[in-house]
Design an enzyme around this catalytic site. Structure first.
Site: not given
Ligand code: VG1
Ligand code: CO
Length: 541
Positions: A18, A22, A113-114, A277, A279, A281-282, A344, A364-365, A376, A496
């Site tokens: 996505t 990772r 990220s998260h 989060d 990085d 972006d959230r 997504t 939504e995340s 984001k 999910r």
């Molecule tokens: C998750 C979230 C998605 C978001 C992605 C990256 O993906 O559901 O909405 O864009 O993380 O977010 P997944 O495929 O695990 O549902 V993060 O803050 O990387 O940058």
């Molecule tokens: Co992030």
């Protein structure tokens, strides 16, 4: 300078998900793993010769080492100039901002990220294109194909750079500029958000807590909120970025940001709470006594954006990812603008933003963003909220209630089943897929299925088609369930299940109570327990 050409063999698993590649840290620590992937990225950038590249990450374990390696490989592949955040740090939105401002050919953003960090945590590498946004699917597929065919990488033999000293240095023929990671980003915020109004708000005694979750947003939030906008010292907590995020999960939701939630739901809640989060972006928004779902936050920002200078002229359109609640669609209809529904992941918003079809977008995340960058942006969302609170004079909890009173309320929850056997997760999706045709008309948990399909996206700008982006089931009772598999996990599969229900007039019911029949229907239709052995989800947010 010595440029070495090093023979290598492909790794089979360097497929971006996505949001970039990772994996667990030990996977990235394998010899040649990082080198291969960075070389594959650069091989897919045709105009890299003489170009500028941005490099930075969220500061997690391995960040500094991978910055150094990336710079050496960039120098050996014709990049003329690299911009690197001091300490190797750049939040994801700041990286997007710097890429755009510098006219760079793109950026290599190091982040998972998260996901948790540390030696046993996750690491990630993502390529952002010249527009500042995550590379589209066509590019990530080309990168993956390249990783499968690689026979060598090129690297400059050079000692490590001092990443902490702002200024210029060289690696081979490449100039490296170590930049203040906050400056360009803060300048952009000053243009689009009403800083004087927020300053006046804080001066009037307004109190907030911003939880940076020991991740990259700390320095940004401190400089902007406390440094520039006059929020009292201590407003930003957990402000030091740590390689393991202090052992926490840097995911801003009510489960992982529990301290902030406890404060905001308690008797001494300040006027506003927020978190971001790993990085940056959230964003998570909490009013006193009330968590604001990211889907509602997107809708409220859309309804109120005109209060900020960057959006005073109105919005071209908005977009949300498919599993995001339909709250923003109602606002778009009232504003007379278009609402787009995308798969997504932020990479799907890029074309819409570049083409000027949308101004705001979100997921939504806990992702919200606008046309100011192509990622984001957590802190931006918080600043826009503050701008709106200052302009309207309404307490945050009342602003939310006002919004529901006007548009109705979308009750919402996401149930994640983490580290499920891949076969079991696939079986849930396959089972639903095979029954899509016979679901309409069925009664389950007191609800009636009105429609069922698998989401397929046709990009309105370039016509590209993305298949299998989640199964959605609509109920006649204004409820919806969406099922999809995560593309960011690093162990097993994560299923999910997104649950929502709209009510035009029941505004203050308990979320669990409103959603109970929809949850029951979702479990029954997906045969989740039977196929995965899980009676309950691992996380509910
Ligand atoms: C998750 C979230 C998605 C978001 C992605 C990256 O993906 O559901 O909405 O864009 O993380 O977010 P997944 O495929 O695990 O549902 V993060 O803050 O990387 O940058
Ligand atoms: Co992030």
């Amino acid at each position: 300078m010595t440029v070495s050409t090093v023979p290598t063999t492909p790794f089979p698993d360097q497929k971006p998900g996505t949001s970039g590649l990772r994996k667990k840290v030990p996977v990235f620590q394998q010899p040649r793993y990082v080198e291969n992937f960075v070389q594959a990225i650069l091989d897919t950038v045709p105009d890299r010769e003489g170009a500028t590249l941005v490099v930075g990450g969220d500061g997690r374990y391995l960040n500094r080492e991978v910055v150094q390696t990336t710079l050496r490989i960039a120098a050996a592949n014709g990049i003329a100039r690299a911009l690197v955040g001091q300490g190797g740090l750049l939040s994801t939105p700041a990286a997007s901002c710097v890429i755009r401002k510098a006219g760079a050919v793109g950026g290599i953003v190091l982040s998972a990220s998260h996901n948790p960090g540390g030696p046993d945590g996750d690491f990630g590498i993502k390529f952002n294109a010249a527009n500042g946004g995550p590379a589209p699917e066509s590019v990530t597929e080309a990168i993956f194909a390249r990783t499968r065919a690689l026979t060598e990488y090129r690297i400059v033999e050079a000692p490590d750079l001092d990443l902490d000293r702002i200024g210029r240095a060289r690696i081979g023929a490449m100039e490296v500029e170590i930049i203040d990671p906050v400056a360009d980003y803060a300048a952009l915020m000053r243009e689009i958000v009403d800083f004087p109004a927020i300053r006046a708000l804080f001066a009037s005694g307004f109190r907030m807590r911003f939880d940076a979750m020991s991740a990259v947003t700390g320095p940004y939030a401190r400089a902007i909120l406390e440094g520039e906008l006059g929020a009292p010292a201590g407003t930003v907590v957990n402000a030091e970025p740590k390689p393991d995020f202090g052992g926490h999960h840097p995911d801003p939701n009510p489960v992982h940001a529990h301290d902030l939630m406890a404060l905001m739901l308690g008797p001494d809640a300040p006027d506003f709470g927020a978190a971001s989060d790993g990085d940056g972006d959230r964003n998570m928004i909490v009013a006193p006594g009330r968590f604001v779902t990211p889907s509602d936050s997107l809708a409220i920002l859309t309804a109120q954006a005109r209060n900020a200078p960057g959006y005073a002229a109105g919005l071209a359109g908005v977009a949300r990812s498919m599993p995001t609640s339909r709250a923003v669609d109602r606002v778009a209809a009232a504003l007379g603008i278009r609402a787009y529904e995308t798969p997504t992941g932020w990479k799907f918003f890029g074309n819409l933003l570049d083409a000027g079809l949308i101004t705001l977008c979100g997921e939504e995340s806990a992702g919200t963003g606008s046309n100011h960058v192509r990622e984001k942006d957590g802190l931006w969302a918080v600043l826009l909220w503050l701008n709106i609170l200052a302009a309207t004079g309404r307490p945050a909890q009342d602003l939310v209630r006002d919004h529901w009173a006007r548009f109705g309320r979308d009750y919402y929850a996401r149930h994640d089943y983490e580290e499920v056997e891949t076969e079991a997760a696939n079986a849930v999706m396959e089972g639903l897929r095979s029954r899509l045709g016979c679901l309409p008309g069925q009664r389950v948990a007191g609800l009636t299925v009105a429609a069922a399909d698998e989401f397929r996206y046709v990009d309105p700008v370039d016509g590209s088609v993305t298949e299998r982006q989640g199964i959605r089931i609509l109920f006649a009772e204004d409820a919806r369930v969406v099922y999809r598999l995560s593309g960011t996990g690093t162990a097993g599969a994560t299923l999910r299940v997104y649950i929502e229900r709209y009510s035009a007039d029941r505004l203050d019911a308990a979320v669990e109570e409103m959603l109970a029949p929809v949850v029951e229907a979702a479990r029954a239709l997906g045969a989740v327990a039977a196929l995965t052995g899980r009676e309950e989800p691992s996380v509910v947010t």
